[in-house]
Design a protein around this motif. Structure first.
Motif, short mmCIF file in Angstrom:
data_model
loop_
_atom_site.label_atom_id
_atom_site.label_comp_id
_atom_site.label_asym_id
_atom_site.label_seq_id
_atom_site.Cartn_x
_atom_site.Cartn_y
_atom_site.Cartn_z
N ALA A 1 0.88 -1.41 0.00
CA ALA A 1 0.01 0.16 0.09
C ALA A 1 0.92 1.01 -0.01
N ARG A 2 0.38 2.17 -0.94
CA ARG A 2 1.08 3.31 -0.58
C ARG A 2 0.89 4.29 0.58
N GLY B 1 -3.27 3.95 -3.66
CA GLY B 1 -3.18 5.55 -3.69
C GLY B 1 -2.73 5.89 -5.45
N LYS B 2 -3.21 5.16 -6.32
CA LYS B 2 -3.03 5.50 -7.35
C LYS B 2 -4.19 5.03 -8.43
N ALA B 3 -4.38 6.22 -9.45
CA ALA B 3 -5.61 6.18 -10.54
C ALA B 3 -5.50 4.76 -11.16
N THR B 4 -4.61 4.15 -11.53
CA THR B 4 -4.45 3.01 -12.53
C THR B 4 -3.41 1.84 -11.49
N VAL B 5 -3.92 0.74 -11.67
CA VAL B 5 -3.44 -0.29 -10.99
C VAL B 5 -3.32 -1.46 -11.90
N ALA B 6 -2.22 -2.23 -11.86
CA ALA B 6 -1.95 -3.20 -12.45
C ALA B 6 -2.43 -4.67 -11.66
N GLU C 1 -3.96 14.31 -6.84
CA GLU C 1 -4.09 12.97 -7.61
C GLU C 1 -4.99 12.03 -6.77
N LEU C 2 -4.59 11.90 -5.41
CA LEU C 2 -5.12 11.12 -4.51
C LEU C 2 -6.47 11.83 -4.25
N ASP C 3 -6.77 13.00 -4.31
CA ASP C 3 -8.13 13.61 -3.98
C ASP C 3 -9.02 13.21 -5.19
N THR C 4 -8.61 13.23 -6.41
CA THR C 4 -9.32 12.71 -7.76
C THR C 4 -9.64 11.22 -7.51
N ILE C 5 -8.71 10.29 -6.97
CA ILE C 5 -8.98 9.05 -6.86
C ILE C 5 -10.09 8.72 -5.43
N VAL C 6 -10.02 9.19 -4.66
CA VAL C 6 -11.00 9.28 -3.70
C VAL C 6 -12.24 9.76 -4.04
N SER C 7 -12.39 10.76 -4.73
CA SER C 7 -13.82 11.38 -5.07
C SER C 7 -14.38 10.40 -6.06
#
Length: 658
Positions: free
Chosen positions: A332-333, A390-395, A344-350
């Protein structure tokens, strides 16, 4: 004015206690009406657990239980209710709800906020009420709800985020099933009357700041002790520093149940056994939760040995399951991102908060004619990975994602393709070599034609608010994932849809066939069929044509009876072996490719040393890939070596070449 502590027979007629409850409700109600349950012609409460009747606040009381809204017609909150609900797990969450409600009231007392603690039912449901001296917007209460949920896992915070219809049964009011009334435990009930409400907007902001600061991290290793630490305690042996700190937290700190569970997580990560932990229960300060229990009356009571051991065994099994899942995921980040990462994190969480809202208001979206319930689980799994990373794109490979949510790889792959067609997710990058495909959630969850990229916000939430919301969302999704990860919910058991149905039921609130059918988005006939299977295995019970979980959790026993015990673990191990075999073959292809860098000479799998000197973390060194006498790769022998653990002598080993 306090409710009587004497037990009262179940009666929904007009009694003195009923009239007193109604008079108090009229005094504190924020709207000219309340929502009440309805009765059919025979006097039976209809519509399951729905409060569908609008009853004006006239002197004549309703004949069925009711609840009041927390916000007035102007959509401003003037009452707050924090519902600590232990209905998910009667065995452990009852005490967790009591401890967490007690901890929350301590925060309120420290800040000088008047409050009332009520026992809403006899089955572990507590309400903490706060009267507001001014109208508070839903933006503030939503932030408060998220901060509180991040700290207290048993809190049902949905009503604090819904200004239109969010409501709770008021103090003194009757409960539907218990036949008792909401009983005041501590506090002055008159502080909820309009003329006595004293909590201001500034008080709430201070409470929010305290809760956001105290919110735990989604990474246990980043967590801080919730109380003073006994620096002289040295009984934990070889543990990471964060684990030693929680074991040494005096009296379990502010939240003894959470501290004790963090101790178990630290021990499980260090490969301790249950007996190792049990040996410290009497001496470790952080294990106070297993020595004593909170009575809800301001003191703790010592547990009997049988209860202590049973509780420790249940929680240890849960901790081992969590550690097993975490070890298979990417780290985890950390929650110490700099200012450049907050947007960026705010965009992900929203985006994930929007997804959670859609799933909540439309629970049957991925069922019946609208898709498979596994689509919902895959979507939740991806959102969980994004919150964790904590990322918008995950593998994530289909095997890794399937193991996370308890679904086989082919079903997971089909769900990913379907969600991509419908515009819920986008594949950012195809898989290549040993790298899995990368996925991202689309910012709009209605139609694929509306899909568009969202730019980072230029005014992201403050860090404490952002991390508290992230923690709350992470806890909600983790709970949904854990609920459906069981051998019984596999194809040879009752299936994933049957698991969702079972998860909708709890041990305290009965639900009708119609309610369950609407929640799943399937026909009542199909729902009845699934209920029949659950009842056959004695996992649920029927009461007056309504359903609730059996008091004893018999899922493990049923899975063993059906011969499917260990299905998920065997599948996880098979996927791990397949991943290792694929890595081995990819390394062999890279070694033989033109222009490949020179590496140390590979040896036979049986000749490898336990450790190799001068290792670098840039590449993993594999032994020689098996080959036939004619030089062609022998994949069958390679598979045999991997499945026989020949690649990892003694224990799991990773080797790196310079």
């Amino acid at each position: 004015m306090r409710a009587s502590t004497a037990p009262e027979k179940r009666s929904f007629g007009v009694s003195p206690t009923w009239l007193a409850a109604w008079e108090f409700t009229r005094a504190i109600a924020l709207r000219p009406h309340v929502q009440a349950m309805q009765r059919d012609a025979g006097g039976r409460l209809a519509d399951g657990n729905r409060y569908s009747a609008r009853v004006p606040t006239l002197p004549t009381p309703p004949s069925a239980p009711w609840y009041i809204h927390l916000a007035g017609d102007d959509r401003l909150f003037r009452l707050l209710a924090f519902d600590f609900d232990a209905s998910r797990d009667l065995d452990d969450d009852v005490e967790a709800a009591i401890e967490q409600a007690t901890t929350f009231t301590k925060y309120l007392t420290a800040l000088g906020i008047s409050h009332v603690l009520c026992q809403s039912s006899t089955r572990g449901r507590l309400h903490v009420w706060v009267g507001l001296s001014e109208g508070i917007s839903v933006d503030v209460t939503r932030r408060l709800a998220d901060a509180a949920r991040a700290n207290f896992g048993t809190l049902d915070h949905g009503m604090l985020k819904n200004a239109a219809s969010g409501g709770v049964r008021p103090p003194l009011s009757p409960h539907r099933y218990d036949g008792v009334y909401s009983r005041v435990l501590t506090g002055d009930i008159n502080s909820l009357r309009p003329e006595r409400r004293s909590t201001s907007h500034g008080d709430l902001i201070r409470l929010i700041e305290v809760l956001e600061t105290a919110a735990p991290s989604i990474r246990p290793e980043d967590s801080r002790p919730s109380g003073l630490v006994d620096a002289g305690y040295t009984g934990t042996g070889k543990l990471q520093a964060w684990g030693r700190a929680h074991f040494a937290t005096i009296a379990g700190g502010a939240n003894p149940s959470h501290t004790a569970y963090l101790c178990l997580l630290a021990a499980a990560q260090a490969n301790w056994s249950l007996s190792d932990v049990a040996a410290l229960v009497d001496t470790a300060p952080g294990l106070e939760h297993y020595r004593t229990r909170d009575t809800g009356q301001g003191h703790r009571q010592r547990r009997n040995p049988r209860d202590r051991q049973a509780r420790l065994e249940r929680q240890w099994a849960r901790a081992q399951q969590h550690v097993s899942r975490w070890s298979a995921l990417r780290p985890a980040r950390p929650t110490t991102e700099g200012a450049r990462d907050l947007s960026e994190l705010d965009t992900i969480v929203s985006r994930i908060e929007q997804l959670q809202h859609r799933l909540t208001v439309n629970p049957g979206r991925f069922s019946g004619a609208h898709g498979s319930p596994t689509h919902r689980s895959v979507l939740i799994g991806l959102a969980y990975l994004m919150l964790r990373a904590g990322k918008a794109t995950v593998a994530s490979s289909v095997r890794e994602l399937g193991d996370l949510i308890g679904v086989d790889r082919t079903t997971t792959a089909a769900a990913l393709r379907a969600l991509q067609r419908e515009g819920f997710i986008t594949r950012h990058r195809l898989h290549h070599g040993t790298n899995a495909s990368e996925w991202t959630l689309t910012p709009v969850f209605s139609t694929a034609q509306q899909t568009q990229l969202t730019h980072h916000s230029t005014n992201a939430r403050p860090p404490t608010e952002l991390f508290a919301l992230r923690t709350a969302l992470h806890a909600d999704f983790e709970e949904q994932i854990d609920t459906l990860r069981h051998d019984l919910y596999t194809r040879k058991g009752i299936g994933h849809l049957g698991g969702r149905l079972h998860a909708l039921l709890n041990r305290t609130t009965r639900k009708s066939l119609r309610e369950l059918s609407d929640s799943l988005g399937i026909s009542e006939g199909r729902t009845a069929s699934l209920l029949g299977r659950l009842k056959k295995h004695r996992l649920i019970v029927e009461r007056n044509r309504e359903w609730l979980r059996a008091r004893k959790d018999g899922r493990d026993a049923v899975a063993k009876h059906l011969g499917i015990e260990g299905t998920l673990e065997r599948r996880r191990q098979m996927h791990a072996n397949e991943h290792e075999l694929w890595e081995w073959w990819q390394a062999e292809c890279e070694r033989l490719s033109p222009g490949a860098p020179k590496r140390a000479r590979a040896v036979h799998v049986t000749q490898r040393e336990l450790f190799e000197p001068d290792q670098s973390a840039r590449a993993r060194a594999f032994p020689k890939y098996p080959r036939d006498p004619d030089g062609r790769a022998n994949h069958r022998m390679a598979r045999h070596d991997v499945w026989a653990k020949a690649m990892r002598p003694g224990r799991v080993q990773f080797f790196y070449a310079a």
